[in-house]
Design a protein around this motif. Structure first.
Motif, PDB file in Angstrom:
ATOM      1  N   UNK A 216       0.852  -1.196   0.000  1.00 47.85           N
ATOM      2  CA  UNK A 216       0.000   0.000   0.000  1.00 47.85           C
ATOM      3  C   UNK A 216       0.880   1.237   0.000  1.00 47.85           C
ATOM      4  N   UNK A 217       0.293   2.391  -0.270  1.00 43.86           N
ATOM      5  CA  UNK A 217       1.021   3.660  -0.163  1.00 43.86           C
ATOM      6  C   UNK A 217       1.606   3.752   1.240  1.00 43.86           C
ATOM      7  N   UNK A 218       2.801   4.304   1.369  1.00 43.67           N
ATOM      8  CA  UNK A 218       3.436   4.422   2.682  1.00 43.67           C
ATOM      9  C   UNK A 218       2.639   5.317   3.632  1.00 43.67           C
ATOM     10  N   UNK A 219       1.836   6.218   3.072  1.00 43.73           N
ATOM     11  CA  UNK A 219       1.010   7.091   3.898  1.00 43.73           C
ATOM     12  C   UNK A 219       1.564   8.489   4.097  1.00 43.73           C
ATOM     13  N   UNK A 220       2.726   8.784   3.528  1.00 46.99           N
ATOM     14  CA  UNK A 220       3.350  10.092   3.751  1.00 46.99           C
ATOM     15  C   UNK A 220       2.463  11.271   3.343  1.00 46.99           C
ATOM     16  N   UNK A 229      -6.110   9.000  10.305  1.00 46.24           N
ATOM     17  CA  UNK A 229      -6.933   7.799  10.164  1.00 46.24           C
ATOM     18  C   UNK A 229      -6.518   7.012   8.928  1.00 46.24           C
ATOM     19  N   UNK A 230      -6.340   7.703   7.818  1.00 48.76           N
ATOM     20  CA  UNK A 230      -5.930   7.052   6.573  1.00 48.76           C
ATOM     21  C   UNK A 230      -4.511   6.515   6.695  1.00 48.76           C
ATOM     22  N   UNK A 231      -3.659   7.268   7.391  1.00 52.83           N
ATOM     23  CA  UNK A 231      -2.264   6.839   7.552  1.00 52.83           C
ATOM     24  C   UNK A 231      -2.192   5.535   8.346  1.00 52.83           C
ATOM     25  N   UNK A 232      -2.904   5.462   9.444  1.00 53.94           N
ATOM     26  CA  UNK A 232      -2.862   4.257  10.283  1.00 53.94           C
ATOM     27  C   UNK A 232      -3.386   3.040   9.549  1.00 53.94           C
ATOM     28  N   UNK A 233      -4.383   3.239   8.715  1.00 55.79           N
ATOM     29  CA  UNK A 233      -4.911   2.120   7.927  1.00 55.79           C
ATOM     30  C   UNK A 233      -3.842   1.587   6.974  1.00 55.79           C
ATOM     31  N   UNK A 234      -3.166   2.499   6.272  1.00 54.28           N
ATOM     32  CA  UNK A 234      -2.106   2.101   5.339  1.00 54.28           C
ATOM     33  C   UNK A 234      -0.916   1.503   6.079  1.00 54.28           C
TER      34      UNK A 234
END
Length: 427
Positions: A216-220, A229-234
């Motif tokens: 998945x995208x690293x979330x940066x 919220x989106x970052x923790x999911x990724x």
């Protein structure tokens, strides 16, 4: 537990060392938007003396998160982490722009992004025009302003086929070692020569490659914008996926400083108050490396390149903030590149290029543009035609700044330059 803004604010002794290296302060000379100014404000916020109104939002969104202040701070205070957390509070209050939310949703749904990238490749020239191209990549700019795309802004063209969709899951090179490749979104959909370069280097080293296609995208992008919220999911998805993959892999390599720093450093900040996920994030760190770091430390690539001889090309090297300051990596790419290229150092190779994340590129583009202009002055003084940086964000930002300055210099990832030698150098 909420982030303790008061603790970090009270720990600042106001020595002023940070101001001398602050990217935003070098542009506007305003004490409010300096590291110690930011820390004063986050402390006031926790004490209830500062409301998160539009003025506060504009102030905290002006930080480039370059971590220069953290690097020079005698107490190593994580000013960037404090700002990232207050941006999360701002996002909770004001929400996140629809176009950013849409982009973040797409980054979390690769199948849909694959479809849109194919459509984008076909239709990109309808609203975009080719500005510059080389044997390595093509750059475009829009004919009009859009929320995520500024009219004058140079950015990479979408590839005809994404990097991961151009190869099978596993590439066997007859080796006893196998590495996983975390490619990063920009290299997957635009700067595909970076991924191809990694594959060719691994082929020369007889190292097998697992493309880890479910990554998945690293979330940066979400992290720097405050969408925790989106970052923790990724992040949780990637950690679980990496844990399973690392049962059979020797390492996971990442040719992108921002992605590498996000996974190795910022995941630890993200899960600071979650003991289970913090432990799991720390465990995978042992086998995750920036690409040049791994190739320099654990392979014979330097010796192979040394046999190819020195080219006539002079280059300079830009240290991405997320490589040198956050991961301590600056020697490794230079050691590899110096086997074949003459490196002319800038007066300040680790000065931030000014990319600064999605918000800086959209809502604060004027600041990003000014930071880029400062970097171009240093680049021009080197007299070279190529600047290298192991970060696609830096590559895009520097190529845009160079284009605005009407320079014929280009920025390339060191992996691309190394691969060029492997393909064209003589034994």
């Amino acid at each position: 537990m909420k982030y303790d803004f008061k603790k970090i604010s009270d720990s600042c002794v106001k020595c002023g060392k940070c101001i001398q290296v602050c990217t935003i302060y070098s542009i506007n000379q305003d004490e409010v938007t300096s590291p110690r100014g930011f820390l004063d404000l986050v402390g006031a916020y926790q004490r209830g003396e500062l409301k998160l109104n539009e003025d506060a939002k504009n102030i905290f969104e002006s930080c480039f998160l370059c971590t220069n202040c953290v690097d020079i701070c005698p107490s190593s205070l994580n000013v960037d982490t404090a700002i990232e957390n207050i941006r999360s509070d701002i996002a909770d209050k004001y929400g996140i722009s629809w176009y950013k939310k849409t982009a973040f949703w797409l980054l979390g749904h690769r199948t849909m992004l694959d479809i849109l990238s194919k459509m984008g490749y076909v239709f990109q020239t309808c609203g975009l025009v080719t500005e510059k191209s080389s044997k390595f990549d093509k750059s475009l700019h829009t004919k009009f302003d859009l929320p995520l795309l500024k009219k004058e802004r140079l950015f990479p063209a979408i590839a005809k086929k994404s990097f991961m969709n151009s190869h099978g899951e596993y590439i066997h090179n007859g080796g006893i070692r196998t590495v996983g490749l975390f490619i990063g979104c920009m290299a997957n959909y635009a700067y595909t020569d970076i991924g191809e370069g990694v594959l060719n280097i691994c082929k020369a080293l007889n190292i097998n490659v697992d493309l880890m296609k479910k990554q998945a995208c690293c979330g940066a992008p979400m992290y720097f914008t405050g969408d925790f919220k989106a970052v923790k999911k990724a992040a949780k998805f990637n950690i679980e996926y990496f844990e399973k993959k690392l049962e059979k892999l020797d390492a996971i390599i990442i040719p992108e400083a921002t992605c590498s720093a996000m996974i190795r450093v910022d995941y630890l900040h993200l899960f600071e108050d979650d003991e289970e996920w913090l432990k799991r994030a720390k465990n995978i760190n042992k086998k995750i490396f920036l690409a040049t770091e791994y190739f320099y430390k654990y392979t014979r690539l330097k010796k192979i390149l040394a046999k190819k001889g020195i080219s006539e090309e002079h280059i300079t090297y830009h240290d991405p903030c997320h490589a040198r300051k956050m991961q301590g990596i600056y020697k490794e790419p230079r050691e590899l590149l110096s086997q074949n290229y003459n490196i002319v150092e800038m007066s300040d190779p680790n000065k931030c290029c000014g990319f600064g994340g999605v918000t800086m590129q959209t809502n604060r583009y004027n600041l990003s543009k000014k930071a880029g202009q400062q970097k171009i002055e240093m680049l021009n003084n080197t007299g070279v035609k190529i600047v290298s940086a192991e970060c696609s964000a830096c590559k895009m930002q520097l190529n845009n700044a160079l284009n605005l300055a009407k320079s014929d210099m280009r920025c390339m990832n060191p992996i691309e330059l190394i691969n060029f030698i492997l393909e064209n150098g003589n034994e």
